[in-house]
Design a protein around this motif. Structure first.
Motif, PDB file in Angstrom:
ATOM      1  N   LEU A  58       0.828  -1.203   0.000  1.00 53.06           N
ATOM      2  CA  LEU A  58       0.000   0.000   0.000  1.00 53.06           C
ATOM      3  C   LEU A  58       0.862   1.253   0.000  1.00 53.06           C
ATOM      4  N   GLU A  59       1.707   1.379  -1.065  1.00 54.89           N
ATOM      5  CA  GLU A  59       2.626   2.503  -1.098  1.00 54.89           C
ATOM      6  C   GLU A  59       3.062   2.821  -2.519  1.00 54.89           C
ATOM      7  N   VAL A  60       3.375   4.105  -2.745  1.00 54.18           N
ATOM      8  CA  VAL A  60       3.988   4.557  -3.987  1.00 54.18           C
ATOM      9  C   VAL A  60       5.451   4.155  -3.920  1.00 54.18           C
ATOM     10  N   VAL A  61       5.894   3.377  -4.912  1.00 53.59           N
ATOM     11  CA  VAL A  61       7.266   2.862  -4.893  1.00 53.59           C
ATOM     12  C   VAL A  61       8.112   3.347  -6.059  1.00 53.59           C
ATOM     13  N   GLY A  62       7.483   3.938  -7.077  1.00 50.22           N
ATOM     14  CA  GLY A  62       8.253   4.364  -8.236  1.00 50.22           C
ATOM     15  C   GLY A  62       7.528   5.373  -9.094  1.00 50.22           C
ATOM     16  N   ILE A  63       8.292   5.908 -10.047  1.00 52.94           N
ATOM     17  CA  ILE A  63       7.774   6.841 -11.042  1.00 52.94           C
ATOM     18  C   ILE A  63       7.902   6.160 -12.405  1.00 52.94           C
ATOM     19  N   CYS A  64       6.827   6.200 -13.168  1.00 58.56           N
ATOM     20  CA  CYS A  64       6.833   5.618 -14.506  1.00 58.56           C
ATOM     21  C   CYS A  64       6.356   6.681 -15.495  1.00 58.56           C
ATOM     22  N   GLU A  65       6.455   6.351 -16.780  1.00 60.48           N
ATOM     23  CA  GLU A  65       5.941   7.275 -17.792  1.00 60.48           C
ATOM     24  C   GLU A  65       5.258   6.494 -18.895  1.00 60.48           C
ATOM     25  N   VAL A  66       4.314   7.154 -19.543  1.00 58.63           N
ATOM     26  CA  VAL A  66       3.592   6.561 -20.660  1.00 58.63           C
ATOM     27  C   VAL A  66       4.524   6.552 -21.870  1.00 58.63           C
ATOM     28  N   CYS A  67       4.686   5.371 -22.476  1.00 61.48           N
ATOM     29  CA  CYS A  67       5.582   5.252 -23.631  1.00 61.48           C
ATOM     30  C   CYS A  67       4.864   4.758 -24.888  1.00 61.48           C
ATOM     31  N   ALA A  68       3.562   4.446 -24.775  1.00 64.27           N
ATOM     32  CA  ALA A  68       2.746   4.113 -25.948  1.00 64.27           C
ATOM     33  C   ALA A  68       1.311   4.531 -25.643  1.00 64.27           C
ATOM     34  N   LEU A  69       0.681   5.164 -26.615  1.00 61.84           N
ATOM     35  CA  LEU A  69      -0.690   5.642 -26.441  1.00 61.84           C
ATOM     36  C   LEU A  69      -1.670   4.478 -26.343  1.00 61.84           C
ATOM     37  N   ALA A  70      -2.882   4.791 -25.948  1.00 63.41           N
ATOM     38  CA  ALA A  70      -3.929   3.770 -25.793  1.00 63.41           C
ATOM     39  C   ALA A  70      -4.074   2.949 -27.075  1.00 63.41           C
ATOM     40  N   HIS A  71      -4.151   1.655 -26.876  1.00 68.29           N
ATOM     41  CA  HIS A  71      -4.292   0.695 -27.971  1.00 68.29           C
ATOM     42  C   HIS A  71      -5.047  -0.512 -27.434  1.00 68.29           C
ATOM     43  N   HIS A  72      -5.442  -1.414 -28.312  1.00 72.16           N
ATOM     44  CA  HIS A  72      -6.181  -2.606 -27.894  1.00 72.16           C
ATOM     45  C   HIS A  72      -5.407  -3.388 -26.834  1.00 72.16           C
ATOM     46  N   ASP A  73      -6.102  -3.801 -25.798  1.00 71.97           N
ATOM     47  CA  ASP A  73      -5.531  -4.618 -24.730  1.00 71.97           C
ATOM     48  C   ASP A  73      -5.389  -6.050 -25.248  1.00 71.97           C
ATOM     49  N   SER A  74      -4.159  -6.525 -25.314  1.00 72.69           N
ATOM     50  CA  SER A  74      -3.886  -7.843 -25.900  1.00 72.69           C
ATOM     51  C   SER A  74      -4.419  -9.008 -25.077  1.00 72.69           C
ATOM     52  N   THR A  75      -4.907  -8.753 -23.861  1.00 71.36           N
ATOM     53  CA  THR A  75      -5.391  -9.854 -23.018  1.00 71.36           C
ATOM     54  C   THR A  75      -6.876 -10.153 -23.236  1.00 71.36           C
ATOM     55  N   THR A  76      -7.494  -9.479 -24.215  1.00 69.53           N
ATOM     56  CA  THR A  76      -8.910  -9.725 -24.475  1.00 69.53           C
ATOM     57  C   THR A  76      -9.217  -9.540 -25.954  1.00 69.53           C
ATOM     58  N   ASP A  77     -10.263 -10.220 -26.411  1.00 74.46           N
ATOM     59  CA  ASP A  77     -10.750 -10.030 -27.777  1.00 74.46           C
ATOM     60  C   ASP A  77     -11.805  -8.927 -27.838  1.00 74.46           C
ATOM     61  N   ASP A  78     -12.227  -8.445 -26.688  1.00 74.49           N
ATOM     62  CA  ASP A  78     -13.271  -7.422 -26.606  1.00 74.49           C
ATOM     63  C   ASP A  78     -12.691  -6.072 -27.018  1.00 74.49           C
ATOM     64  N   PRO A  79     -13.192  -5.471 -28.077  1.00 76.34           N
ATOM     65  CA  PRO A  79     -12.627  -4.214 -28.571  1.00 76.34           C
ATOM     66  C   PRO A  79     -12.859  -3.007 -27.655  1.00 76.34           C
ATOM     67  N   ARG A  80     -13.681  -3.157 -26.633  1.00 73.73           N
ATOM     68  CA  ARG A  80     -13.933  -2.035 -25.710  1.00 73.73           C
ATOM     69  C   ARG A  80     -12.733  -1.733 -24.822  1.00 73.73           C
ATOM     70  N   TRP A  81     -11.847  -2.710 -24.625  1.00 70.20           N
ATOM     71  CA  TRP A  81     -10.782  -2.542 -23.638  1.00 70.20           C
ATOM     72  C   TRP A  81      -9.467  -2.156 -24.295  1.00 70.20           C
ATOM     73  N   GLU A  82      -8.936  -1.052 -23.824  1.00 70.72           N
ATOM     74  CA  GLU A  82      -7.679  -0.512 -24.318  1.00 70.72           C
ATOM     75  C   GLU A  82      -6.731  -0.285 -23.145  1.00 70.72           C
ATOM     76  N   CYS A  83      -5.462  -0.082 -23.475  1.00 70.90           N
ATOM     77  CA  CYS A  83      -4.466   0.187 -22.445  1.00 70.90           C
ATOM     78  C   CYS A  83      -3.330   0.992 -23.045  1.00 70.90           C
ATOM     79  N   VAL A  84      -2.483   1.518 -22.190  1.00 73.03           N
ATOM     80  CA  VAL A  84      -1.256   2.200 -22.612  1.00 73.03           C
ATOM     81  C   VAL A  84      -0.077   1.316 -22.233  1.00 73.03           C
ATOM     82  N   ASP A  85       1.096   1.695 -22.692  1.00 70.42           N
ATOM     83  CA  ASP A  85       2.329   1.062 -22.229  1.00 70.42           C
ATOM     84  C   ASP A  85       3.034   2.069 -21.325  1.00 70.42           C
ATOM     85  N   ILE A  86       3.650   1.554 -20.266  1.00 74.37           N
ATOM     86  CA  ILE A  86       4.419   2.412 -19.366  1.00 74.37           C
ATOM     87  C   ILE A  86       5.804   1.811 -19.163  1.00 74.37           C
ATOM     88  N   ARG A  87       6.757   2.676 -18.790  1.00 71.25           N
ATOM     89  CA  ARG A  87       8.111   2.213 -18.462  1.00 71.25           C
ATOM     90  C   ARG A  87       8.568   2.903 -17.181  1.00 71.25           C
TER      91      ARG A  87
END
Length: 144
Positions: A58-87
């Motif tokens: 239950l704590e903030v442990v790091g800083i990340c940044e968005v490295c890819a814009l929203a795109h289809h979430d590869s863990t589902t076939d449902d086109p409603r779900w999208e995600c970004v990539d972070i590093r």
């Protein structure tokens, strides 16, 4: 540019795992909440985020940044779900606990306090700077 908080259960995907992914980062997949998805749709390359360990730590442990814009979430076939990539950008010298966030009056309106269950949350610039200060980041990474 904006600031965010990404919550992850460390036994599923931890800060150490994100760091190990390197510059390519990782898809922030598996989100099945419309508001969290919409938050990711609003993100831009270079937006910064807190990496928060939920359930364990239950704590903030790091800083990340968005490295890819929203795109289809590869863990589902449902086109409603999208995600970004972070590093990973940097660790937090002193992890900032949920207890510490709740005890700080400057953070009383932070989504982490008011919308605790939301897995991808917006963070204001003032909240960003305050949590970074609490975590010992003297020169915090800022969204451009």
């Amino acid at each position: 540019m904006a600031y965010w908080l990404f919550k992850s259960e460390p036994f599923k995907f931890s800060w150490e795992m994100l760091k190990a992914k390197g510059a390519d980062g990782e898809e922030w997949d598996g989100v099945r909440n419309y508001l969290a998805r919409n938050n990711m749709r609003a993100m831009k390359i270079g937006d910064k985020g807190f990496f928060y360990h939920s359930n364990e730590g239950l704590e903030v442990v790091g800083i990340c940044e968005v490295c890819a814009l929203a795109h289809h979430d590869s863990t589902t076939d449902d086109p409603r779900w999208e995600c970004v990539d972070i590093r990973a950008v940097t660790g937090v010298p002193k992890p900032v606990t949920l207890k510490d966030v709740k005890a700080n009056p400057k953070l009383a309106e932070m989504s982490l306090v008011t919308s605790m269950r939301l897995s991808v949350q917006p963070v204001t610039r003032d909240e960003w700077l305050e949590v970074c200060r609490m975590g010992g980041l003297d020169n915090p990474p800022l969204a451009d």
